[in-house]
Design an enzyme around this catalytic site. Structure first.
Site, PDB file in Angstrom:
ATOM      1  N   ASP A  12     105.567  19.495  -2.932  1.00 47.18           N
ATOM      2  CA  ASP A  12     105.426  20.080  -1.596  1.00 47.18           C
ATOM      3  C   ASP A  12     104.051  19.697  -1.057  1.00 47.18           C
ATOM      4  OD1 ASP A  12     105.943  21.789   0.640  1.00 47.18           O
ATOM      5  OD2 ASP A  12     104.659  23.301  -0.263  1.00 47.18           O
ATOM      6  N   SER A  13     103.853  19.942   0.233  1.00 46.84           N
ATOM      7  CA  SER A  13     102.545  19.693   0.822  1.00 46.84           C
ATOM      8  C   SER A  13     101.505  20.666   0.264  1.00 46.84           C
ATOM      9  CB  SER A  13     102.633  19.874   2.335  1.00 46.84           C
ATOM     10  OG  SER A  13     103.146  21.157   2.628  1.00 46.84           O
ATOM     11  N   TYR A  44     101.461  19.248   6.225  1.00 46.39           N
ATOM     12  CA  TYR A  44     102.208  18.044   6.585  1.00 46.39           C
ATOM     13  C   TYR A  44     102.835  18.187   7.979  1.00 46.39           C
ATOM     14  CZ  TYR A  44     102.316  15.879   1.856  1.00 46.39           C
ATOM     15  OH  TYR A  44     102.001  15.266   0.663  1.00 46.39           O
ATOM     16  N   GLY A  45     103.058  19.420   8.384  1.00 44.04           N
ATOM     17  CA  GLY A  45     103.788  19.696   9.626  1.00 44.04           C
ATOM     18  C   GLY A  45     103.237  19.005  10.860  1.00 44.04           C
ATOM     19  N   CYS A  75     109.386  20.186   0.103  1.00 44.83           N
ATOM     20  CA  CYS A  75     108.799  20.298   1.441  1.00 44.83           C
ATOM     21  C   CYS A  75     109.820  19.831   2.486  1.00 44.83           C
ATOM     22  CB  CYS A  75     107.559  19.409   1.494  1.00 44.83           C
ATOM     23  SG  CYS A  75     106.770  19.386   3.095  1.00 44.83           S
ATOM     24  N   THR A  77     109.248  19.158   5.650  1.00 52.26           N
ATOM     25  CA  THR A  77     108.712  18.096   6.495  1.00 52.26           C
ATOM     26  C   THR A  77     108.863  16.759   5.770  1.00 52.26           C
ATOM     27  OG1 THR A  77     107.114  19.731   7.281  1.00 52.26           O
ATOM     28  CG2 THR A  77     106.726  17.451   7.909  1.00 52.26           C
ATOM     29  N   GLU A 157     100.555  32.364   5.146  1.00 51.49           N
ATOM     30  CA  GLU A 157      99.493  32.051   4.183  1.00 51.49           C
ATOM     31  C   GLU A 157      98.371  33.078   4.238  1.00 51.49           C
ATOM     32  OE1 GLU A 157      98.342  27.996   4.910  1.00 51.49           O
ATOM     33  OE2 GLU A 157     100.213  27.290   4.001  1.00 51.49           O
ATOM     34  N   CYS A 189     111.682  25.617   6.256  1.00 51.58           N
ATOM     35  CA  CYS A 189     110.275  25.499   5.864  1.00 51.58           C
ATOM     36  C   CYS A 189     110.092  26.285   4.567  1.00 51.58           C
ATOM     37  CB  CYS A 189     109.378  26.054   6.960  1.00 51.58           C
ATOM     38  SG  CYS A 189     107.636  26.033   6.511  1.00 51.58           S
ATOM     39  N   THR A 190     109.257  25.731   3.690  1.00 47.18           N
ATOM     40  CA  THR A 190     109.033  26.367   2.382  1.00 47.18           C
ATOM     41  C   THR A 190     108.569  27.821   2.473  1.00 47.18           C
ATOM     42  OG1 THR A 190     106.855  25.330   2.533  1.00 47.18           O
ATOM     43  CG2 THR A 190     108.452  24.313   1.043  1.00 47.18           C
ATOM     44  N   HIS A 191     107.803  28.133   3.522  1.00 44.05           N
ATOM     45  CA  HIS A 191     107.180  29.461   3.599  1.00 44.05           C
ATOM     46  C   HIS A 191     108.126  30.563   4.093  1.00 44.05           C
ATOM     47  CE1 HIS A 191     103.780  26.848   3.315  1.00 44.05           C
ATOM     48  NE2 HIS A 191     102.876  27.777   3.590  1.00 44.05           N
TER      49      HIS A 191
HETATM   50  N1  DGL Z   1     105.761  22.673   3.227  1.00 42.39           N
HETATM   51  C1  DGL Z   1     105.877  22.473   4.648  1.00 42.39           C
HETATM   52  C2  DGL Z   1     107.354  22.418   5.028  1.00 42.39           C
HETATM   53  O1  DGL Z   1     108.193  22.962   4.341  1.00 42.39           O
HETATM   54  C3  DGL Z   1     105.171  23.551   5.428  1.00 42.39           C
HETATM   55  C4  DGL Z   1     103.671  23.494   5.380  1.00 42.39           C
HETATM   56  C5  DGL Z   1     103.101  22.196   5.979  1.00 42.39           C
HETATM   57  O2  DGL Z   1     103.112  22.016   7.212  1.00 42.39           O
HETATM   58  O3  DGL Z   1     102.660  21.388   5.188  1.00 42.39           O
HETATM   59  O4  DGL Z   1     107.691  21.833   6.029  1.00 42.39           O
END
Ligand code: DGL
Length: 270
Positions: A12-13, A44-45, A75, A77, A157, A189-191
């Site tokens: 993941d990012s 990464y977004g 991730c 993205t 976060e 999105c992961t979050h």
């Molecule tokens: N992990 C990214 C995603 O799932 C979210 C956080 C980022 O922007 O890096 O898209």
């Protein structure tokens, strides 16, 4: 030839992908996990597709060197932008999975019905248009409406979950016209699994919330069983690498993984 005792690589990012790692650990407790969070290049977004492809390929190579049998692009993205590139570079040296396809697959139960599907994710994921493209190519009956919700990641976060601030941000995004009359919402999105309850509550549980972490864990399980690659031994030793280590990242792991994990510094540049 791939062997069952090899680990599952997940990347993941940052540490948000631990939501996916956690779902895999719960479903496949014998598997050894190798996680890589690219905290040095987070988020990464907002990055250029070129950079995301470049980072993703280097991380996949790192996981391959550590003998991963499967590389899960946790991730969204990266999955939306770099999946084909990673697959091309890795070839048949490991199985490469992303978090988008299991969601598309889960929608097949709707294939004869009319529905409007909402998708929320980072700017990179939404701008890639991967969801509308893949959904419309398989299910012409489904309407798709995708919205970039970039404030959600930093909000989560910083620990704004289930409080006044997160409520205001969620209300504002989900109240957008384009998300009116949806029957399903994809948390791309992961979050976002961390605010799943609040999202469900916004819709008074009348909209189905699709959590990719669970879908991807199921896909990893079925892929491994199909190929006879399920690890038999128990008590696996997991490793969690990050490209930039800070105490604060380590502290936040509890949030995403359900327990605090020890982070190790890993470099993707040889
Ligand atoms: N992990 C990214 C995603 O799932 C979210 C956080 C980022 O922007 O890096 O898209």
């Amino acid at each position: 030839m791939l062997k069952d005792e090899q680990p599952i690589g997940i990347f993941d990012s940052g540490i948000g992908g631990l939501t996916v790692a956690h779902a895999i650990k719960e479903l496949l407790p014998n598997e050894q996990l190798l996680y890589f969070g690219d905290t040095a290049h987070l988020p990464y977004g907002d990055k250029e597709p070129y950079s995301i492809k470049h980072y993703s390929v280097e991380i996949a190579k790192f996981l391959l060197e550590k003998k991963a049998k499967v590389i899960v692009m946790a991730c969204h993205t990266a999955s939306s932008i770099a999946f084909e590139e990673v697959k091309r570079v890795i070839g048949n040296r490991a199985i490469v999975l992303n978090v988008v396809d299991p969601i598309i697959e889960s929608l097949k139960t709707l294939k004869n019905e009319k529905h409007k599907i909402g998708v929320i994710g980072t700017k990179g994921t939404i701008n890639s248009k991967v969801y509308p493209r893949k959904i419309k190519s398989l299910y012409q009956n489904l309407e798709v409406s995708a919205l970039a919700t970039p404030l959600l990641c930093p909000m989560i976060e910083e620990g704004f979950i289930d409080d006044r601030i997160s409520q205001a941000v969620i209300d504002s995004y989900l109240g957008e016209n384009c998300l009116k009359q949806i029957s399903h919402i994809v948390l791309a999105c992961t979050h976002y699994p961390l605010i799943k309850k609040q999202i469900a509550a916004y819709y008074q549980n009348q909209v189905r919330v699709i959590d990719p972490a669970e879908e991807v864990a199921q896909l990893v399980k079925s892929t491994l069983s199909e190929k006879g690659l399920c690890r038999m031994k128990s008590d696996p030793e997991h490793h969690f690498f990050v490209s930039d280590f800070t105490q604060s990242f380590e502290k936040s792991t509890r949030f995403f993984f359900g327990e605090k994990v020890k982070l190790e510094k890993g470099s993707i540049w040889s």
